[in-house]
Design a protein around this motif. Structure first.
Motif, PDB file in Angstrom:
ATOM      1  N   GLY A 115       0.811  -1.199   0.000  1.00  0.00           N
ATOM      2  CA  GLY A 115       0.000   0.000   0.000  1.00  0.00           C
ATOM      3  C   GLY A 115       0.847   1.251   0.000  1.00  0.00           C
ATOM      4  O   GLY A 115       2.022   1.230   0.380  1.00  0.00           O
ATOM      5  N   LEU A 116       0.252   2.337  -0.429  1.00  0.00           N
ATOM      6  CA  LEU A 116       0.912   3.640  -0.433  1.00  0.00           C
ATOM      7  C   LEU A 116       0.088   4.571   0.439  1.00  0.00           C
ATOM      8  O   LEU A 116      -1.106   4.741   0.212  1.00  0.00           O
ATOM      9  CB  LEU A 116       0.990   4.209  -1.849  1.00  0.00           C
ATOM     10  CG  LEU A 116       1.717   3.366  -2.889  1.00  0.00           C
ATOM     11  CD1 LEU A 116       1.607   4.021  -4.252  1.00  0.00           C
ATOM     12  CD2 LEU A 116       3.156   3.190  -2.505  1.00  0.00           C
ATOM     13  N   ASP A 117       0.704   5.178   1.427  1.00  0.00           N
ATOM     14  CA  ASP A 117       0.015   6.109   2.312  1.00  0.00           C
ATOM     15  C   ASP A 117      -0.191   7.448   1.619  1.00  0.00           C
ATOM     16  O   ASP A 117       0.452   7.756   0.617  1.00  0.00           O
ATOM     17  CB  ASP A 117       0.824   6.325   3.601  1.00  0.00           C
ATOM     18  CG  ASP A 117       0.841   5.087   4.472  1.00  0.00           C
ATOM     19  OD1 ASP A 117      -0.161   4.342   4.453  1.00  0.00           O
ATOM     20  OD2 ASP A 117       1.846   4.874   5.171  1.00  0.00           O
ATOM     21  N   TYR A 118      -1.074   8.231   2.194  1.00  0.00           N
ATOM     22  CA  TYR A 118      -1.334   9.585   1.702  1.00  0.00           C
ATOM     23  C   TYR A 118      -0.038  10.382   1.712  1.00  0.00           C
ATOM     24  O   TYR A 118       0.773  10.288   2.617  1.00  0.00           O
ATOM     25  CB  TYR A 118      -2.382  10.254   2.588  1.00  0.00           C
ATOM     26  CG  TYR A 118      -2.590  11.714   2.298  1.00  0.00           C
ATOM     27  CD1 TYR A 118      -3.263  12.119   1.156  1.00  0.00           C
ATOM     28  CD2 TYR A 118      -2.104  12.690   3.151  1.00  0.00           C
ATOM     29  CE1 TYR A 118      -3.462  13.454   0.882  1.00  0.00           C
ATOM     30  CE2 TYR A 118      -2.291  14.035   2.886  1.00  0.00           C
ATOM     31  CZ  TYR A 118      -2.972  14.410   1.753  1.00  0.00           C
ATOM     32  OH  TYR A 118      -3.160  15.735   1.485  1.00  0.00           O
ATOM     33  N   ASN A 119       0.198  11.146   0.661  1.00  0.00           N
ATOM     34  CA  ASN A 119       1.338  12.046   0.516  1.00  0.00           C
ATOM     35  C   ASN A 119       2.661  11.321   0.277  1.00  0.00           C
ATOM     36  O   ASN A 119       3.721  11.919   0.399  1.00  0.00           O
ATOM     37  CB  ASN A 119       1.451  12.991   1.721  1.00  0.00           C
ATOM     38  CG  ASN A 119       1.897  14.374   1.298  1.00  0.00           C
ATOM     39  OD1 ASN A 119       1.802  14.744   0.142  1.00  0.00           O
ATOM     40  ND2 ASN A 119       2.386  15.133   2.250  1.00  0.00           N
TER      41      ASN A 119
END
Length: 172
Positions: free
Chosen positions: A132-136
């Motif tokens: 997954g890729l977090d916000y920002n």
């Protein structure tokens, strides 16, 4: 004594009434504020919806849908001349060809989707989730799928994968 008893009853009743009002107001305020404090539910894209359950499928099948039978039309006999070339079948593109990546030099971008993104192995929502890729999170965009719905990204640790297009913004 009677007068003191009546005054004592009034004071005790007043204190209890105020305590009940303050307690009720506090409980209502807590309920309202705790409901507003939670995050909204994560959105589900139509591509990510699970397959219908067997119950839903049987419910759909059991409801009769009026259909009209398709009748085949007789075709006129076509005589081919012996010199005419045979018609060639047009090749259909394979699924791999339709999902080819169009690469460019690449550019830096940041994830703008508040709840983060899933990094996938292939440009489909059914493919393996790599992480997954977090916000920002900062990523390098290295390509786009042929349909424009997915973007190939490279992370700072060197991993590459696909994310849903439209959820990042270019960094200057």
């Amino acid at each position: 004594m009677k007068r003191l008893s009546g005054l004592l009853q009034f004071m005790v009743g007043f204190v209890l009434g105020v305590a009940i009002l303050v307690g009720g107001a506090t409980a209502v305020a807590y309920m309202l504020l705790s409901g507003m404090n939670s995050n909204p539910p994560k959105p589900v894209f139509t591509e990510e919806k699970k397959e219908e359950t067997k119950e839903e499928k049987t419910a759909v099948k059991s409801s009769p849908i009026p259909t009209t039978p398709v009748q085949e039309q007789p075709q006129a006999a076509v005589k081919e001349s012996p010199n005419a070339p045979a018609p060639k079948a047009s090749p259909k593109p394979s699924p791999e060809e339709t999902k080819k990546e169009t690469t460019s030099e690449g550019y830096q971008a940041r994830v703008t989707w508040q709840s983060g993104l899933s990094l996938r192995a292939e440009p489909t929502s059914q493919s393996t989730r790599l992480g997954g890729l977090d916000y920002n999170t900062k990523v390098s965009v290295v390509g786009t799928s042929s349909d424009g719905q997915w973007q190939r990204v490279r992370l700072s640790d060197g991993r590459e994968g696909w994310i849903k297009a439209g959820n990042i913004s270019r960094v200057q």
